[in-house]
Design a protein around this motif. Structure first.
Motif: not given
Lengths: 359, 512
Positions: B311-313, B332-333, B336, B342, B350-351, B363-365, B367-368, B420
């Motif tokens: 979803g980034l492009h 992208p969300l 995900i 990814h 980017m990572g 936690a960056m995936k 945390y939501r 992650r």
């Protein structure tokens, strides 16, 4: 012998605290040299500045009067800087907030119940500040227009708009041509608690604490951090960078707008010359010196306000230009920027002998 | 190869080189000898100190201790310019060329010897001379960004020859080349050494060491562990020296057990950042419990491929279907949330967010969602708890969970990302060059994780330029060239030769 900068293993906690303090001391020395050139004793100057700003309760309330807008704009600018969004338009956002609050105070007080006039005025100030900051934010996100230039130029638009109003359309007809609107009705006055110091102080302190919690303990704060430190990675992780920037900058402008609303409702009680006196620019120094931390911004704002008030004092007492306080403020920024190097790096001395051991 | 020892003399000697970085002893009293007319391979795992040692020789770093002798005399090398004075030049992994300038302009850039008013005519004719002599096929008028990576590398080499380099240092030169281009590079280096020049090259590919070099020096954790003549050793022996144990080149894995289709691309087209067509109609499908490898030389649309899926492009034409749902041009969300993970190609850019802690990065995936967040409020205690679990199960070596992730080594950064992404993955894992630049140990664990994900019933898309890796890890291999898929083969039936032809742009029918 050679000096090299070596990257630290981890960010130095000590340096984060030490750098602003040492920078302040260095700036005192640098300005001291300047004072000696002016044939003035720096020690006497500094002590009378200190007395002028903090020496008595009356003086201190004046320092607080100037600290309130610096706290608010400092927190707002700091939030924008966290996203690497160079909002240098706090001055214009403050002025526009003041204009909006004036509009409510002058023209809505006849329609609104009295207890609603002040809250509405402040709310409109907040909204106006947010929208004014929103212009560069939208332009940046959707058209990739550089925010630095736009936010700076909008300062002049806001300042001249305000001037246009209090010289023209909104001028007090009974003011004998004196530039300024007529006095606000009492219902639009923000209460003072001592001297000119007003309750905006408590609101600013509360918001500083709230902001810290928001940045460190909420999902949105987490996204602001990610987007600020590495927008590409944040995007890969699903963060909508554009949305984050716009919401954060609206909040950033809201802080400055509130500061402007406080200035007109608590201090001048009218829109007149003297609203745009550089709080929005000093806010940049406040934000950096506080390392973009909203709670630290509260204390730094008091210090910077002290310099402003103390600067006025030395003008009166020692015949020095009041700009001395501002010079001192500016002088702080240089060692501050240079010093921030030490949070990530340390100095290492390499001597000939360490090399020869090997040979 | 001449065996006459009398003719050869050490052109470069490095004695007792020690270099300390914060927390890492990158080089520990390392010695190096390079003879004229020979090729020395510098072999070692990631972080063994190969690049550091070469950067010291090339003048980018200074050694804390030790000395360098050039033709027997002590040399003080403080800058790349000094190094060039001694005839030493380096071709870095990321080329140091100005993309918008011509070959000739790049060659003279920074040269003191040129007059203030440039005589590009003269420069161009000298470039042509060198190019013809070594058969480099470089046109001095070409603009860099229009050239392929292989061509750019030849420009770098030409630049060094122009400046009178006698010693060429090549940092992982074949990482970006097709097998055919690697062969060409080998020929150029052989011709140069035949004329008495010499070369050092950094690598961790065994077959290249065997093919290219005369001598091998193996580094391990900053120390020189062995020096051997290439003809007296074998890849197996070398890899043992490198890691201190035998390495499995083939990863153990069960037969694939593919399930339903989890990813389907239908004639997908997309532009690259320059507005040129990067994907020219890609179609394939990937099932759960299957690893599809994407082979190809970097820059043939792989990045755009992984980014249209995640979803980034933007897709300009065609459809991307994930888990049966049309996900074309979704954010992208949303991708995900459909369970796609990814592992991006550029892990640092980017990572991770380098300035944030390991725990926060882990936690960056998640945390939501609860339990890490409730009503928009984060729970730092739960984040830390989850991070600690991940750190121990993925064996991430970090001083503490709250250390900034930028202070970790490349391998541990990759483990952080892996932990992650695998934690959050439920349908599809898109992994771009997951083992690139990692040492043998870390590579092995990354590959095992890929296979574990497959066996756990997820689809895995593995983009790699390491054919060895693709053949051992993936179940099928699709080869990309210039935005097209040249063919998809069963990895059991694939061979390097035919994959190489497809990478070079020959479609499968003709290749077979």
């Amino acid at each position: 012998m050679r000096l090299v900068f070596e990257k630290r293993n981890s960010v130095s906690k000590k340096a984060i605290v030490l750098v602003p303090v040492v920078s302040f001391l260095v700036s005192l020395i640098l300005t001291g040299i300047l004072l000696i050139i002016f044939k003035t004793n720096p020690f006497i100057t500094y002590s009378s500045m200190f007395v002028g700003a903090f020496g008595s309760w009356i003086n201190f309330t004046e320092t607080l009067v100037k600290a309130i807008p610096l706290m608010l704009t400092g927190i707002g600018v700091g939030l924008a800087f966290r996203l690497r969004f160079w909002n240098i338009g706090a001055e214009g956002q403050l002025v526009f907030g003041g204009v909006a609050a004036t509009w409510v105070a002058l023209f809505w007080s006849n329609f609104l119940p009295p207890f609603l006039v002040l809250p509405t005025a402040i709310l409109m100030g907040i909204i106006a500040g947010a929208l004014w900051a929103g212009i560069p934010a939208f332009l940046k996100v959707y058209l990739k227009v550089d925010e630095t230039l736009v936010s700076l130029m909008l300062n002049y638009v806001a300042i001249l708009t305000a001037q246009g109003l209090y010289y023209g359309a909104w001028i007090d007809p009974k003011g004998m041509g004196f530039p300024g609107t007529k006095l606000f009705p009492k219902s639009a006055w923000l209460p003072r608690f001592s001297g000119r110091a007003h309750v905006g102080l408590f609101i600013a302190i509360l918001l500083g604490l709230v902001m810290w919690v928001v940045l460190n303990r909420t999902k949105w704060g987490f996204e602001v951090k990610m987007s600020g430190h590495n927008p590409r990675a944040a995007r890969v992780m699903g963060v909508d960078i554009g949305k984050t920037i716009i919401t954060a900058i609206l909040v950033s402008g809201a802080f400055s707008g509130m500061a402007g609303a406080f200035e007109v409702t608590a201090i001048s009680h009218r829109l007149q010359q003297g609203l745009a006196i550089g709080y929005g620019y000093t806010a940049i120094i406040v934000a950096w010196m506080a390392q973009l931390n909203p709670i630290a911004s509260l204390f730094v704002a008091v210090l910077m306000a002290g310099l402003l008030v103390g600067g006025d004092q030395v003008q009166m007492m020692m015949g020095l230009p009041a700009a001395m306080g501002i010079v001192l403020q500016g002088m702080i920024l240089f060692p501050m920027l240079a010093g921030s190097l030490f949070t990530d790096y340390r100095l290492k001395i390499i001597t000939k002998s360490t090399k020869e051991e090997a040979a | 190869m001449k065996n006459d020892q009398n003719e050869k003399y050490p052109i470069v000697e490095m004695i007792g080189i020690t270099k300390q970085f914060p927390g890492v002893l990158a080089n520990d009293t390392v010695d190096l000898e390079l003879f004229s007319g020979e090729v020395l391979a510098l072999l070692g795992e990631n972080g063994a100190g190969k690049s550091t040692l070469m950067n010291i020789l090339a003048g980018l770093y200074r050694a804390d201790k030790g000395k360098i002798l050039i033709k027997g005399e002590e040399a003080e090398i403080n800058s790349p310019k000094d190094a060039m004075k001694y005839g030493i030049g380096m071709v870095h992994q990321n080329f140091k060329l100005v993309p918008t300038m011509s070959v000739a302009e790049n060659v003279v850039l920074g040269l003191d010897s040129e007059n203030f008013v440039l005589d590009l005519q003269k420069v161009s004719s000298r470039i042509k001379e060198i190019s013809n002599h070594y058969n480099l096929k470089v046109d001095p008028g070409s603009i860099i960004w229009q050239m392929s990576v292989g061509e750019q590398q030849r420009v770098e080499i030409l630049k060094l020859i122009y400046r009178g380099a006698e010693v060429l240092i090549l940092d992982e030169p074949t990482a970006v080349l097709t097998p055919q281009e690697s062969g060409e590079l080998n020929r150029i280096v052989k011709q140069m050494t035949g004329e008495g020049k010499s070369a050092i090259f950094i690598t961790h590919k065994m077959d290249e060491v065997m093919e290219f070099s005369d001598w091998v020096r193996v580094l391990q954790k900053g120390k020189l562990v062995s020096v051997v003549r290439t003809q007296d050793t074998s890849p197996k022996e070398l890899s043992r020296m490198m890691v201190g144990r035998d390495v499995l080149f083939r990863v153990e894995k069960k037969k694939a057990n593919p399930g339903e289709v989890v990813l389907e691309l239908e004639n997908v087209k997309a532009m690259n950042d320059k507005g040129l067509e990067a994907l020219k109609g890609i179609s394939f499908s990937l099932r759960r419990g299957e690893i599809l490898g994407i082979a190809g030389v970097a820059g043939n649309g792989q990045r755009e491929l992984t980014e249209v899926i995640t979803g980034l492009h933007k897709v300009t034409e065609g459809r991307v279907i994930i888990g049966g749902k049309d996900m074309t041009n979704k954010s992208p969300l949303e991708v995900i949330k459909s369970g796609v993970s990814h592992i991006p190609s550029d892990r640092v850019a980017m990572g991770i967010v380098g300035d944030m802690s390991v725990a926060n990065n882990l936690a960056m995936k998640e945390y939501r969602k609860a339990p890490l967040t409730q009503h928009g409020i984060l729970n730092p205690g739960r984040i830390l708890e989850m991070a600690k679990k991940m750190i121990s199960s993925f064996m991430i070596s970090t001083p503490a969970p709250y250390t900034s992730v930028k202070f970790l080594s490349g391998g541990n950064i990759q483990k952080t990302i892996l932990a992650r992404e695998i934690g959050a993955c439920s349908t599809l894992l898109v992994a771009a060059y997951p083992a690139r630049g990692l040492d043998v140990g870390a590579t092995e664990s990354v590959r095992k994780e890929m296979i574990a994900e497959r066996d756990g019933g997820k689809g895995v898309l593995l983009v790699s330029e390491d054919l060895e890796e693709l053949m051992s890890v993936s179940d099928r291999i699709a080869v990309m060239n210039e935005g097209r898929i040249m063919g998809i083969v069963d990895s059991a039936e694939a061979d390097i030769e035919s994959l190489g032809l497809m990478m070079a742009g020959v479609p499968m029918e003709k290749g077979k």
